[in-house]
Scaffold this active site. Structure first.
Site, PDB file in Angstrom:
ATOM      1  CB  CYS A  75      -0.916  -0.042   1.231  1.00 19.99           C
ATOM      2  SG  CYS A  75      -1.792   1.487   1.560  1.00 19.99           S
ATOM      3  CB  CYS A  78       0.285   1.721   4.116  1.00 19.97           C
ATOM      4  SG  CYS A  78      -1.434   1.212   4.025  1.00 19.97           S
TER       5      CYS A  78
END
Length: 153
Positions: A75, A78
């Site tokens: 991600c 993230c």
């Protein structure tokens, strides 16, 4: 966040290294307490890497609110938020513990909390979800959000 815990209050704090539960007087939270078992600092100013074993210990057994970043290695947002989350940990400890849970490695926990998008942050206190937000944030916004939603002591 100010520490308004009375000197006579004792809190149960999970060690970020071995998960041992430690009783610490509230007035000593800022005095660099160490784990009674492994002697590691109870507060290192960085997020705890949570596992299936340590998640419940920190979320349910510890008296500190726990802010969890649900993330995954693939991600991009993230990865972009990770340094901000680490800076927030340095600012929020010892009143709020920050932890990171890899949703790929611990899919059962992610499913338990119905994580559908990442990054998602959930603030827990004594096993209960108090607040949730999704999307990457800068450190200042993480600190502000966590402080605004944390239970008063």
């Amino acid at each position: 966040m100010t520490d308004t815990t009375a000197a006579t209050d004792t809190l149960v704090i999970a060690c970020p290294t071995d998960g041992a539960l430690n009783r610490v007087p509230g007035a000593r939270l800022s005095a660099a307490p160490k784990c009674g078992v492994c002697k590691s600092p109870l507060f290192a100013g960085k997020p705890v890497e949570l596992t299936a074993v340590s998640f419940d210990r920190h979320a349910r057994s510890s008296d500190l609110p726990l802010l969890v970043d649900f993330w995954a290695a693939w991600c991009g947002p993230c990865q972009a938020m990770a340094p901000a989350f680490a800076r927030a940990a340095a600012q929020l400890e010892p009143t709020i513990r920050l932890g990171k849970l890899d949703t790929e490695a611990h899919q059962a926990i992610a499913a338990r909390y119905n994580i559908r998008s990442i990054p998602t942050m959930i603030l827990f206190h004594k096993g209960r979800e108090i607040a949730r937000t999704s999307g990457a944030m800068p450190a200042e916004a993480i600190v502000q959000w966590a402080t605004a939603n944390a239970p008063a002591r």
